[in-house]
Design an enzyme around this catalytic site. Sequence first.
Site: not given
Length: 574
Positions: A345, A450
């Site tokens: 991220e 995810e």
Amino acid sequence: MLSVSNSIFFTIFALIIFLGHEAHAVPYDYTYTAECLAKPLKPQYNGGAVVNAELNEGLTGWSSFGESKIEHKESSDGNKYIVASTRNLTFHSFSQVFNLDKEKLYTFSGWFQVSHGKAEIAAVIKTEASYEIGGWVTAQSGCWSMLKGGFAVNVSGSAHLHFQSDNTAVDIWADSISLQPFSKDEWKSHQVQSIQKARKTRVRLQAVDQHGRPLANATVSIKQRSSAFPFGCAINQNILGNTGYQNWFFSRFKYTVFENELKWYSTEQSRGAEDYSTADAIVNLARSRGVAIRGHNVFWEDPQYQPPWVGGLPPSELRNAAVRRINAVVRRYRGKFIHWDVVNENLHFGLFESKLGPDASRRFYQTANKIDGRATPFLNDYNTIEDNRDAAASPSSYLRKIAQLKAQGYKGPLGIGLEGHFSSSNLNLPYLRSAIDALSSARLPIWITELDVKPGPNQASYLEQVMWEIHSHSSVQGIVIWSAWSPQGCYRMCLTDNNFRNLATGDVVDRFRSTLRSTADSVRTTYSDGFFEASLFHGEYEANITGDGFSDFRTFDNGPNEELTTMQFKLDLS
């Protein structure tokens, strides 16, 4: 699991769509270029519903949006375009009005430039009920950049297509603008056609006798042993010692990722006191059952998800701690993982890059690749495909991060990880497809890492639609569901109850698994020339050809790199 009758219905339904719309549906244009060009390319779909798409007819069809000044201009090479200047507010630009249908899906593209510097530009649709962002691009002066996106609307009626940029000091230039509507049946036909092309290979078998003469009416039976498309689900420590969880999981998945057990805050709660016992146990269990593992993650740029002792470290100590961390975890699991999410991220956060320098990520990727060259190092972030409002993670921002790593000197392999945490209140399939189109231009492996859908009345339906859309895109190489089970509840989406009986989302996953398998298990016969043909999903198969007093059996791989798999079965009739 999907019943045989339902599986047949599902296949027939897809085939009907494919056959019924192949000749009549407007083909979807998957192309995208990240290159900034001296002259824009022609508009996709010849502009679709856009009036005066190439601006060759002055300002016909276009009007000022807000209080901006709009002008029609022509470059020295004869290219004509529109310009919005004196922009006092972010949305001041130019606009065209369309009558949109909530039952249709819209794909958008256009080419943009700004008067000076660089600026983020968004394409926006304003309906009576809401604003919908259709896509983003980082435009610059001196060349044209392509914006590709899409949207669906909640209400039918009049809507304004306009453009916005937070940088009100720049003039916005645009050309080759396109807006193409598709019916839902047309959209599904694109998916079916893409799956036929990207996920299947034609198999041609021939039965001959010992003299090489074709054998007609030989019985052919083909059975798929396994699918070649990587599809998995996250797990956590609750699977250890839990027979019910293990039976449910290992009967379905050959790929996994750990929810939290490998993260730095899990393995080194106290400085210098590393504990990999839980992670080791899950690794050993998964590998003993033939399950491939993604390494998630080495570092997480979000400051709130660090070991408690990391936040206050000065840069020199943080650097030393980071070096120890990457060496320890990557060396420990070297050769055991297929991927490493090296810096998680870092489109949204920048703890390490802010403290250790802007090339900190590049150094981490080089180190990980040097230690474990068999595992692909991945970027991994959220909102790139699932939230069109997040400019920080837009496809153009993601591509810019990849370019930055390479410009800083990283020359190793790299993968694109797209988390895919979708909402259950809004689903934008055109934006999802266009985002993957754009990322495909990097020519790197793309995985959905995810995948889940937030709880809500549409959760299972949206999950199914998203999985179909993702699987149909030829650039996606794997999907991992983010649904590790916990007795207290899952992160956002469970697939089973606490007795490991499928929920509606689990049924969706099982139906999807069934679509990865070819339905050619039924018995067929060879033609007069001894041949039998079928289009089969990529995977491992076993084939058996029999006749009066003869038979031949063998296994074969039907791979993605072959246009045609051919085999000859020689049957001794003597």
